[in-house]
Motif scaffolding. Structure first.
Motif, PDB file in Angstrom:
ATOM      1  N   ILE A  39       0.837  -1.208   0.000  1.00 27.98           N
ATOM      2  CA  ILE A  39       0.000   0.000   0.000  1.00 27.98           C
ATOM      3  C   ILE A  39       0.868   1.253   0.000  1.00 27.98           C
ATOM      4  CG2 ILE A  39      -1.639   1.329   1.366  1.00 27.98           C
ATOM      5  CD1 ILE A  39      -2.893  -1.297   2.254  1.00 27.98           C
ATOM      6  N   SER A  40       1.939   1.225   0.788  1.00 26.88           N
ATOM      7  CA  SER A  40       2.822   2.396   0.840  1.00 26.88           C
ATOM      8  C   SER A  40       3.476   2.664  -0.522  1.00 26.88           C
ATOM      9  CB  SER A  40       3.919   2.175   1.893  1.00 26.88           C
ATOM     10  OG  SER A  40       3.342   2.057   3.177  1.00 26.88           O
ATOM     11  N   PHE A  41       3.929   1.610  -1.199  1.00 27.40           N
ATOM     12  CA  PHE A  41       4.546   1.768  -2.514  1.00 27.40           C
ATOM     13  C   PHE A  41       3.531   2.292  -3.527  1.00 27.40           C
ATOM     14  CE2 PHE A  41       5.593   0.068  -6.734  1.00 27.40           C
ATOM     15  CZ  PHE A  41       6.857   0.622  -6.924  1.00 27.40           C
ATOM     16  N   THR A  42       2.311   1.748  -3.464  1.00 22.36           N
ATOM     17  CA  THR A  42       1.266   2.176  -4.402  1.00 22.36           C
ATOM     18  C   THR A  42       0.906   3.648  -4.180  1.00 22.36           C
ATOM     19  OG1 THR A  42       0.374  -0.069  -4.454  1.00 22.36           O
ATOM     20  CG2 THR A  42      -1.057   1.690  -5.241  1.00 22.36           C
ATOM     21  N   ILE A  43       0.741   4.030  -2.920  1.00 21.40           N
ATOM     22  CA  ILE A  43       0.410   5.424  -2.603  1.00 21.40           C
ATOM     23  C   ILE A  43       1.550   6.358  -3.018  1.00 21.40           C
ATOM     24  CG2 ILE A  43      -0.126   7.049  -0.757  1.00 21.40           C
ATOM     25  CD1 ILE A  43      -2.397   5.131  -1.462  1.00 21.40           C
ATOM     26  N   TYR A  44       2.795   5.936  -2.783  1.00 25.59           N
ATOM     27  CA  TYR A  44       3.950   6.753  -3.174  1.00 25.59           C
ATOM     28  C   TYR A  44       3.986   6.942  -4.686  1.00 25.59           C
ATOM     29  CZ  TYR A  44       8.782   8.139  -3.996  1.00 25.59           C
ATOM     30  OH  TYR A  44       9.913   8.796  -4.420  1.00 25.59           O
ATOM     31  N   SER A  45       3.774   5.852  -5.422  1.00 26.87           N
ATOM     32  CA  SER A  45       3.792   5.921  -6.885  1.00 26.87           C
ATOM     33  C   SER A  45       2.662   6.806  -7.398  1.00 26.87           C
ATOM     34  CB  SER A  45       3.678   4.517  -7.487  1.00 26.87           C
ATOM     35  OG  SER A  45       4.752   3.708  -7.075  1.00 26.87           O
ATOM     36  N   ALA A  46       1.478   6.660  -6.799  1.00 30.07           N
ATOM     37  CA  ALA A  46       0.335   7.460  -7.227  1.00 30.07           C
ATOM     38  C   ALA A  46       0.574   8.943  -6.967  1.00 30.07           C
ATOM     39  CB  ALA A  46      -0.921   6.983  -6.515  1.00 30.07           C
ATOM     40  N   ASN A  47       1.152   9.252  -5.796  1.00 26.50           N
ATOM     41  CA  ASN A  47       1.439  10.653  -5.481  1.00 26.50           C
ATOM     42  C   ASN A  47       2.500  11.226  -6.417  1.00 26.50           C
ATOM     43  OD1 ASN A  47      -0.364  11.105  -3.352  1.00 26.50           O
ATOM     44  ND2 ASN A  47       1.002  10.119  -1.874  1.00 26.50           N
ATOM     45  N   ALA A  48       3.525  10.420  -6.717  1.00 24.08           N
ATOM     46  CA  ALA A  48       4.569  10.884  -7.646  1.00 24.08           C
ATOM     47  C   ALA A  48       3.977  11.137  -9.033  1.00 24.08           C
ATOM     48  CB  ALA A  48       5.687   9.839  -7.722  1.00 24.08           C
TER      49      ALA A  48
ATOM     50  N   ILE B 191      -3.404   5.117 -17.062  1.00 32.15           N
ATOM     51  CA  ILE B 191      -2.548   5.058 -15.874  1.00 32.15           C
ATOM     52  C   ILE B 191      -3.023   6.061 -14.830  1.00 32.15           C
ATOM     53  CG2 ILE B 191      -0.221   5.510 -15.016  1.00 32.15           C
ATOM     54  CD1 ILE B 191       0.843   4.441 -17.687  1.00 32.15           C
ATOM     55  N   HIS B 192      -3.392   7.254 -15.282  1.00 36.13           N
ATOM     56  CA  HIS B 192      -3.876   8.290 -14.367  1.00 36.13           C
ATOM     57  C   HIS B 192      -5.143   7.826 -13.638  1.00 36.13           C
ATOM     58  CE1 HIS B 192      -3.944  12.474 -12.976  1.00 36.13           C
ATOM     59  NE2 HIS B 192      -5.267  12.344 -13.036  1.00 36.13           N
ATOM     60  N   LEU B 193      -6.056   7.233 -14.390  1.00 40.18           N
ATOM     61  CA  LEU B 193      -7.292   6.730 -13.782  1.00 40.18           C
ATOM     62  C   LEU B 193      -7.003   5.602 -12.791  1.00 40.18           C
ATOM     63  CD1 LEU B 193      -9.690   6.692 -16.879  1.00 40.18           C
ATOM     64  CD2 LEU B 193      -9.744   8.277 -14.940  1.00 40.18           C
ATOM     65  N   ALA B 194      -6.026   4.741 -13.138  1.00 43.68           N
ATOM     66  CA  ALA B 194      -5.679   3.623 -12.254  1.00 43.68           C
ATOM     67  C   ALA B 194      -5.110   4.137 -10.936  1.00 43.68           C
ATOM     68  CB  ALA B 194      -4.686   2.709 -12.953  1.00 43.68           C
ATOM     69  N   PHE B 195      -4.204   5.127 -11.020  1.00 42.91           N
ATOM     70  CA  PHE B 195      -3.631   5.669  -9.796  1.00 42.91           C
ATOM     71  C   PHE B 195      -4.684   6.412  -8.971  1.00 42.91           C
ATOM     72  CE2 PHE B 195       0.819   5.509 -11.673  1.00 42.91           C
ATOM     73  CZ  PHE B 195       1.254   4.548 -10.783  1.00 42.91           C
ATOM     74  N   ALA B 196      -5.600   7.125  -9.646  1.00 42.67           N
ATOM     75  CA  ALA B 196      -6.679   7.812  -8.929  1.00 42.67           C
ATOM     76  C   ALA B 196      -7.570   6.811  -8.197  1.00 42.67           C
ATOM     77  CB  ALA B 196      -7.499   8.647  -9.908  1.00 42.67           C
ATOM     78  N   ALA B 197      -7.860   5.678  -8.875  1.00 45.00           N
ATOM     79  CA  ALA B 197      -8.674   4.636  -8.242  1.00 45.00           C
ATOM     80  C   ALA B 197      -7.930   4.014  -7.066  1.00 45.00           C
ATOM     81  CB  ALA B 197      -9.033   3.569  -9.270  1.00 45.00           C
ATOM     82  N   ALA B 198      -6.595   3.830  -7.227  1.00 40.41           N
ATOM     83  CA  ALA B 198      -5.797   3.252  -6.141  1.00 40.41           C
ATOM     84  C   ALA B 198      -5.819   4.146  -4.912  1.00 40.41           C
ATOM     85  CB  ALA B 198      -4.363   3.021  -6.617  1.00 40.41           C
ATOM     86  N   MET B 199      -5.704   5.446  -5.113  1.00 37.08           N
ATOM     87  CA  MET B 199      -5.718   6.376  -3.994  1.00 37.08           C
ATOM     88  C   MET B 199      -7.092   6.403  -3.314  1.00 37.08           C
ATOM     89  SD  MET B 199      -3.414   9.545  -5.457  1.00 37.08           S
ATOM     90  CE  MET B 199      -3.411  10.380  -3.864  1.00 37.08           C
TER      91      MET B 199
END
Length: 313
Positions: free
Chosen positions: A18-27, A64-72
């Motif tokens: 979760i931490s890696f996913t959140i970090y990647s999404a924020n970056a 990719i943007h939508l995927a990271f938004a969904a992850a967050m």
């Protein structure tokens, strides 16, 4: 590894992912996405044509943007599996510590109560058979002795199994008594009693309406008290202060005169169980057991009254 250790390992892995996913999404959201949006805006203002490769890249970037938004969004709203497992572990601890031992005790008590009721019923049947086989001219003193001995035979099963039935400990002083009503003196006297050797009972009589014995008799209903020192009805209704320590909790069950051996207007007597410990008895646990004992006693007493007085059955 037990469930707690496995859950701890899973929590570490879950936290890392979760931490890696959140970090990647924020970056992506703060660094990469603004650059791509800027390039897209420049292309649009330049009114240049998009190549097939550029269109494909922008579509990929959009996904990719939508995927990271969904992850967050998921990370912000999800319920941790580890937390759910912790709740299950805590519930299991509660089951092992409280509920299962309580259920086990209730089961063991229920088995003991059934066994005692069965033995008392067999004893009553045997006594009735003996009564029916006696000669009609049996002397009164022997009939009264038979009555006393029969009561002892029935109630002795309670005394022998008091620990299994009511959970008496070594420190709790028990006292079982059967009070009968004396119409001539209009009070309740002890017909049978069994008590802890450390007790020194007075053998006193109770007037109807006085003490838990008299109240159960006059109101013709069972009385239970977890702690007499906290009872507004009974705390000041004892004649001696020591009663509050030696007889702290109790159950008093009136014995119904269902056959109207004495007219049926009043109970035949009162069956009493007491303890020096508070909360010794539970109405939820002991209600049907004690009421059944009272009913067996009523049959025994009524048959003896009828035999001694010569009244017709």
């Amino acid at each position: 590894m037990d469930l707690i250790d496995v859950n701890l390992e899973n929590r570490k892995i879950e936290s890392t992912i979760i931490s890696f996913t959140i970090y990647s999404a924020n970056a992506w959201m703060t660094l990469i996405a603004p650059l791509i949006i800027g390039l897209l805006a420049s292309k649009l203002y330049a009114k240049g044509d998009f190549t097939t490769g550029e269109i494909a890249l922008y579509i990929i970037f959009g996904l990719i943007h939508l995927a990271f938004a969904a992850a967050m969004f998921y990370a912000a709203t999800k319920k941790s599996v580890s937390i759910a497992v912790d709740e299950i572990v805590e519930e299991n601890k509660n089951l092992k510590r409280v509920r299962i031992p309580k259920a086990t005790r209730m089961y063991d008590t229920s088995i003991a109560q059934q066994s005692v009721i069965y033995l008392m019923t067999l004893e009553l049947e045997s006594l009735i058979d003996e009564m029916n086989s006696r000669p009609a001219n049996r002397p009164m003193n022997k009939r009264l002795k038979d009555w006393t001995e029969g009561t002892e035979r029935i109630l002795s099963h309670l005394v022998k199994r008091r620990t299994q039935l009511f959970g008496y400990s070594n420190d709790s002083l028990y006292n079982f008594a059967l009070y009968m009503y004396d119409a001539s003196s209009e009070d309740l006297y002890i017909n049978w009693r069994s008590h802890d050797d450390r007790l020194t009972p007075s053998g006193r009589r109770w007037k109807p309406g006085h003490g838990h014995v008299g109240l159960a008799f006059i109101q013709d209903q069972a009385k239970i008290c977890a702690d007499i020192t906290k009872s507004s009805e009974l705390a000041d209704n004892n004649s001696r202060h020591n009663d509050n320590h030696n007889y702290r909790s109790f159950i008093s069950i009136p014995i119904k005169d269902s056959c109207k051996a004495t007219g049926g207007k009043k109970p035949l007597g009162v069956l009493v169980f007491t303890s020096s410990a508070p909360n010794q008895f539970s109405w939820q646990r002991d209600k049907f057991f004690t009421l059944t004992i009272a009913k067996l006693l009523s049959i025994h007493i009524e048959r003896n009254i009828i035999e001694c007085t010569g009244a017709p059955l």
